[in-house]
Design an enzyme around this catalytic site. Structure first.
Site, PDB file in Angstrom:
ATOM      1  N   HIS A  36       9.138   6.934  44.350  1.00 47.52           N
ATOM      2  CA  HIS A  36       7.956   6.590  45.134  1.00 47.52           C
ATOM      3  C   HIS A  36       7.692   5.084  45.052  1.00 47.52           C
ATOM      4  CE1 HIS A  36       6.257  10.816  44.806  1.00 47.52           C
ATOM      5  NE2 HIS A  36       7.012  10.809  43.730  1.00 47.52           N
ATOM      6  N   TYR A  37       6.954   4.554  46.017  1.00 43.69           N
ATOM      7  CA  TYR A  37       6.232   3.312  45.759  1.00 43.69           C
ATOM      8  C   TYR A  37       4.762   3.658  45.625  1.00 43.69           C
ATOM      9  CZ  TYR A  37       5.176   2.761  50.870  1.00 43.69           C
ATOM     10  OH  TYR A  37       4.770   2.914  52.167  1.00 43.69           O
ATOM     11  N   THR A  38       4.018   2.763  44.946  1.00 40.94           N
ATOM     12  CA  THR A  38       2.601   3.048  44.711  1.00 40.94           C
ATOM     13  C   THR A  38       1.773   2.840  45.977  1.00 40.94           C
ATOM     14  OG1 THR A  38       2.349   0.767  43.963  1.00 40.94           O
ATOM     15  CG2 THR A  38       2.683   2.463  42.264  1.00 40.94           C
ATOM     16  N   GLU A 101       7.143   6.291  39.898  1.00 42.00           N
ATOM     17  CA  GLU A 101       6.348   5.422  40.773  1.00 42.00           C
ATOM     18  C   GLU A 101       6.774   3.972  40.551  1.00 42.00           C
ATOM     19  OE1 GLU A 101       4.156   5.653  43.162  1.00 42.00           O
ATOM     20  OE2 GLU A 101       3.400   7.722  43.083  1.00 42.00           O
ATOM     21  N   HIS A 143      10.349  10.190  48.235  1.00 39.04           N
ATOM     22  CA  HIS A 143       9.201  11.029  48.536  1.00 39.04           C
ATOM     23  C   HIS A 143       9.211  11.389  50.028  1.00 39.04           C
ATOM     24  CE1 HIS A 143       4.564  11.698  47.974  1.00 39.04           C
ATOM     25  NE2 HIS A 143       5.234  12.819  48.059  1.00 39.04           N
ATOM     26  N   ASP A 153       7.324   6.586  51.589  1.00 38.88           N
ATOM     27  CA  ASP A 153       7.794   5.862  50.405  1.00 38.88           C
ATOM     28  C   ASP A 153       9.076   6.470  49.834  1.00 38.88           C
ATOM     29  OD1 ASP A 153       5.956   8.052  49.658  1.00 38.88           O
ATOM     30  OD2 ASP A 153       6.149   7.334  47.602  1.00 38.88           O
TER      31      ASP A 153
HETATM   32 ZN   LIG Z   1       4.988   8.937  46.924  1.00 34.36          ZN
END
Ligand SMILES: [Zn+2]
Length: 256
Positions: A36-38, A101, A143, A153
């Site tokens: 993921h990215y935040t 993340e 994600h 993301d």
């Molecule tokens: Zn995510």
């Protein structure tokens, strides 16, 4: 002198506990890694959010922009990172995955590139997690792969090819983009059904209806974001379809 909790991964530096986790359902051991990215402008705020009981979200690991790595949730526990999602027919992705993340402002923040130190840390962490849990290469996913209608993301600037060269994740060289026949929203028929069947065979949660609807478009865009990042437009052009076919043909054998 400290007796702080030790992270489980040798690639992590410290533990910053989040209360946002539960039991993995159905005795499921993790065999999937979701990146993921935040998607927040400030990494400290993102970390706080992931540790705030009111947010009800978390991940097992958090990778700071400078490459520092914190473990938030024990790997045996079910972290709350994927939400409503699907892959190869399974819908409780949180129960079967490790979630990471990566601090990055994301699409809303102009999609800035990931820095060198951060990507090096992501690679170290992923290599360690994948090795310890025997996670197959084609189960290291975005994600957006498991929630294509809702999530983008870690985005098309995430260096999946580089991870693959470092031994993490599945990748084939994308087929070059050329003019020619393509399929787009609103079309119907056997070729659309075949496209949906290929996407579903790879793992995407797409109904095989023969109608190129909004859901199909979102899945095509998710596929491009990961595997043909040069152009993410939700249009199934020849490059997209050939890349998907090559990927299926090159799929690693399932681990028993
Ligand atoms: Zn995510």
């Amino acid at each position: 002198m400290s007796n702080r909790l030790q992270p489980e991964s040798s690639a992590a530096h410290r533990v910053i506990p989040s209360p946002n986790h539960g039991e993995r359902k159905g005795d499921r051991r993790p065999d999937m890694l979701i990146l993921h990215y935040t998607g927040m402008p400030d990494e400290a705020q993102a970390l706080q959010w992931l540790c705030n009981p009111a947010s009800e979200v978390s991940a097992h690991y958090f990778v700071f922009e400078n490459g520092h790595v914190a473990q938030l949730v024990p790997e045996a526990r079910r972290a709350w990172h994927a939400g409503r999602s699907s892959w190869r027919g399974e819908t409780d992705i949180n129960s079967c995955s490790i979630g990471v993340e990566i601090a990055n402002p994301g699409h809303d923040g102009g999609l800035p590139p990931f820095g060198e130190a951060q990507i090096a840390a992501v690679i170290r962490l992923c290599r360690d997690v994948v090795a310890r849990w025997s996670i197959p290469a084609d189960r290291v996913l975005a994600h957006s792969d498991v929630a294509p209608g809702r999530k983008q993301d870690p985005g098309q600037r995430f260096p999946w090819e580089r991870l693959h060269r470092a031994g993490v994740g599945h990748w084939v060289r994308p087929a070059p983009i050329r003019d020619g026949r393509f399929f787009t929203r609103g079309e119907e028929g056997q070729p659309i059904e075949a496209l949906q069947a290929m996407l579903a065979m790879y793992g995407y949660g797409v109904p095989i209806t023969g109608a190129f609807d909004a859901d199909t478009e979102a899945v095509v865009a998710a596929f491009q974001r990961h595997f043909r990042p040069e152009r993410v437009d939700g249009i199934a052009d020849a490059s997209t379809i050939t890349t998907l076919r090559d990927l299926i043909a090159a799929r690693p054998r399932a681990v028993a």
